[in-house]
Design an enzyme around this catalytic site. Structure first.
Site, PDB file in Angstrom:
ATOM      1  N   HIS A  23      13.973  30.308 -16.322  1.00  0.00           N
ATOM      2  CA  HIS A  23      12.643  30.885 -16.526  1.00  0.00           C
ATOM      3  C   HIS A  23      12.588  32.257 -15.857  1.00  0.00           C
ATOM      4  CE1 HIS A  23      10.692  26.804 -17.105  1.00  0.00           C
ATOM      5  NE2 HIS A  23      11.706  26.441 -16.350  1.00  0.00           N
ATOM      6  N   GLU A  40      13.802  29.648 -11.620  1.00  0.00           N
ATOM      7  CA  GLU A  40      12.992  30.831 -11.921  1.00  0.00           C
ATOM      8  C   GLU A  40      13.706  32.078 -11.415  1.00  0.00           C
ATOM      9  OE1 GLU A  40      10.027  31.012 -13.418  1.00  0.00           O
ATOM     10  OE2 GLU A  40       9.138  28.998 -13.237  1.00  0.00           O
ATOM     11  N   HIS A  69      13.621  28.561 -21.185  1.00  0.00           N
ATOM     12  CA  HIS A  69      12.324  27.952 -21.451  1.00  0.00           C
ATOM     13  C   HIS A  69      11.907  28.208 -22.900  1.00  0.00           C
ATOM     14  CE1 HIS A  69       8.073  27.079 -19.626  1.00  0.00           C
ATOM     15  NE2 HIS A  69       8.533  26.087 -20.354  1.00  0.00           N
ATOM     16  N   ASP A 100      10.056  33.024 -22.048  1.00  0.00           N
ATOM     17  CA  ASP A 100      10.908  33.414 -20.922  1.00  0.00           C
ATOM     18  C   ASP A 100      12.252  32.679 -20.971  1.00  0.00           C
ATOM     19  OD1 ASP A 100       9.309  31.057 -20.302  1.00  0.00           O
ATOM     20  OD2 ASP A 100      10.083  31.174 -18.278  1.00  0.00           O
TER      21      ASP A 100
HETATM   22 ZN   LIG Z   1       9.097  29.292 -17.979  1.00  0.00          ZN
END
Ligand SMILES: [Zn+2]
Length: 198
Positions: A34, A116, A155, A165
């Site tokens: 992400h 992330e 994602h 993303d």
């Molecule tokens: Zn995401």
């Protein structure tokens, strides 16, 4: 970089309450990438830590008023400098994927690790982020046998139309080149003349 009790030893540990048990703690078989920046386009990791720990202050930025009720998390954040934070131990279910499907299987949070990258879908990620991400993935693959190189996704791929993303700014080829390079190095270091010729 090592994993102990499902925590990365080199990461800053910032435990998030936004997690629960996986239906099968032994089923860890997908890596989901992400990106996040808070407020959007600003790179201050402090707000991401607060967001994943339900501590965002709506007074800090008007955008936060639109998200401060959300209960979400990821296992890992890699910031722009390559510094890694961990919010959820890998054997627990982090809340990063939402409504999602991978290879015909829904509820990706159940069986995935969410990573992330601090960034946006249109800003190039940093060299340090690629290096740290590749190293982290290498360590995860070694530690969790259900994971594999072919089960790394974005994602946007598990929630198409809803999420975009890590975005066009993410260079998948570069990630896999780094993973190849590391695999070659491991082979070279451990093999010492493994290729004896036929
Ligand atoms: Zn995401």
């Amino acid at each position: 970089m090592n994993i102990q009790e499902h925590w990365l030893d080199c990461a800053t540990h910032i435990p998030s309450p936004n997690c629960d048990l996986r239906p099968d703690a032994n089923d860890i078989s997908l890596i989901v990438l992400h990106c996040i920046s808070l407020p959007p386009g600003k790179f201050d990791a402090r707000f991401i830590h607060q967001f994943f720990c339900n501590q965002l202050n709506p007074a800090d930025d008007s955008y936060f008023r639109t998200i401060d009720q959300l209960k979400v998390s990821a296992h890992i954040l890699i910031n722009r400098q390559g510094v890694i934070s961990q919010y959820v131990p890998f054997d627990k279910r982090a809340w990063h994927a939402g409504h999602s499907e991978y290879a015909g299987r829904s509820r990706c949070n159940d069986f995935s690790i969410g990573i992330e990258l601090q960034g946006t879908e249109t800003t190039a990620y940093t060299d340090r982020q690629y290096q740290q991400l590749a190293l982290l993935i290498k360590v995860l693959l070694k530690h969790y046998p259900g994971l594999s190189r072919s089960r790394i996704t974005g994602h946007s791929d598990i929630a198409p139309g809803r999420k975009s993303d890590p975005g066009e700014s993410f260079d998948w080829r570069r990630l896999f080149q780094l993973l190849d390079k590391q695999a070659d190095e491991v082979k070279r270091l451990s093999g010492k003349g493994v290729d004896k010729g036929a």
